[in-house]
Write an enzyme that holds these catalytic residues in place. Structure first.
Site: not given
Length: 410
Positions: A182-184, A187
């Site tokens: 989810t973070d990737v 980004g």
């Protein structure tokens, strides 16, 4: 010095973010040529600097103080330490913003307003500023003030409900993806938004505020599974490695492990059946088309399992490749980086490092013919470029910088 062979060589970015989603966007912009200055807290810096082991080691085998986690998202940046809780630190950010194109931050909603470093405050200084805010839940809504982390969002955003073994099987239950996906993805969405805002600025002359939320991105990234629910009205269930819409599209046991079969159409299925020695399956009306195979999934998968265990993985992969059937092993990371294709694409690379001598990194996957990705700087040590940035961006003298150091501002 500007290198016009880099796509974003004319951009200046202030990266006030930490952990992964914001820094991932900053690293991608930096890989594409932008001058990205990572603003960190004095003494401690980005939280992920302490997220080890493993640690990058120096030539004598001692820890460099840089975690592998931190190294993954901070290449090509310059690190400057500024205490934004200090009035002089706030003023320093405002001075830097005057010549910046982009600010990336992932503080809680209104977290920077108390320092007058929010979008409204900084855009009054630089109307061309593109200001990207990355939060867990967004700038609006009843949950906006909550802190959001990848694992939490994977659960709340539905990803874990479709990841893991089905109920009734050994090891059943929801699972998170093995990387902070989810973070990737956040980004990546943030990077697309920044580049779009810059394109709009070229037409209008004005920047804008970008609101990117982990929860929104997680839901958007559910793709066909979200669409399956919206169209079909039934919440998808966990299916292990099976695909909800395609059969056979999952892992199968072999004589020495497992392999992945990813049949995408009826022609590939017929080829797959030929390799298995059961061409009659492709002629059976229960399996001849993908909708029929989805309907009769349980029976077909059981038949396939009985055949695939007869040969080792490598032999199946070779036979399937000849027949044009998408197939491959389930590699551990040591095998991933030893794969001839991965080596040929240069996905493992090294950069010179002032402490460790060299640091191994995963290469950027973007290939551009005219403005290729460049690798100019290894992930920086904390505050490594403070003097350099203040001198190059603000033309500050050593005495002025030293005075800020003595005040604890930088």
């Amino acid at each position: 010095m500007t290198n016009f062979n880099e796509a974003l060589s004319d951009l200046r970015v202030l990266d006030l973010s930490r952990v992964l989603a914001g820094p991932w966007a900053g690293q991608l912009l930096a890989d594409l040529g932008a001058d990205v200055v990572k603003v960190e807290r004095p003494d401690t810096g980005d939280d992920t600097r302490a997220w080890g082991p493993p640690w990058l080691e120096d030539a004598d085998g001692r820890s460099s103080g840089q975690s592998a986690y931190y190294l993954s998202a901070n290449r090509n940046k310059r690190s400057i330490t500024i205490d934004i809780a200090h009035p002089e630190g706030q003023q320093l950010i405002r001075r830097l913003v005057k010549d910046a194109d982009v600010v990336i931050e992932n503080f809680k909603v209104d977290g920077l307003r108390q320092y007058q470093l929010d979008y409204e405050s900084l855009s009054s200084i630089n109307p061309r500023l593109v200001y990207c805010s990355v939060t867990g839940f967004g700038q609006t809504g009843p949950s906006a003030a909550r802190a959001g982390y990848d694992f939490l969002i994977q659960g709340m955003g539905g990803l874990m409900s479709i990841t893991g073994r089905p109920d009734g099987e050994d090891g059943a239950g929801p699972l998170k993806v093995g990387v902070a996906l989810t973070d990737v993805m956040t980004g990546l969405y943030a990077t697309v938004a920044v580049l779009s805002a810059l394109a709009a600025r070229n037409r209008t002359g004005r920047g804008q505020h970008i609101d990117v939320a982990l929860l929104d991105v997680q839901i958007a990234s559910l793709a066909n599974q979200a669409s399956n629910y919206l169209v079909g009205g039934t919440a998808p269930a966990r299916m292990g490695n099976a695909h909800p819409n395609i059969v056979p599209y999952q892992d199968f046991p072999t004589a020495d492990g497992y392999m992945i079969i990813a049949v995408g159409n009826d022609r590939q299925f017929a080829s797959f059946c030929n390799v298995l020695g059961h061409s009659e399956w492709a002629e059976d009306q229960c399996f001849a088309t993908n909708p029929a195979r989805v309907k009769n999934r349980t029976r077909l998968v059981a038949w396939i399992n009985r055949v695939t265990v007869e040969r080792p993985t490598a032999e199946w992969v070779s036979l399937m490749e000849i027949a044009g059937v998408p197939c491959g092993p389930i590699n551990t990371l040591d095998r991933v980086f030893d794969d001839p294709q991965v080596k040929a694409r240069g996905m493992r690379m090294e950069m010179a490092h002032s402490v460790a001598g060299a640091v191994p990194l995963v290469a950027n996957p973007i290939r551009m013919s005219e403005t290729p990705v460049s690798y100019r700087r290894p992930p920086p040590t904390l505050g490594e470029h403070t003097f350099e940035v203040l001198q190059s961006w603000l033309s500050m003298g050593e005495e002025e910088i030293q005075a800020l150091c003595e005040l604890g501002v930088v």
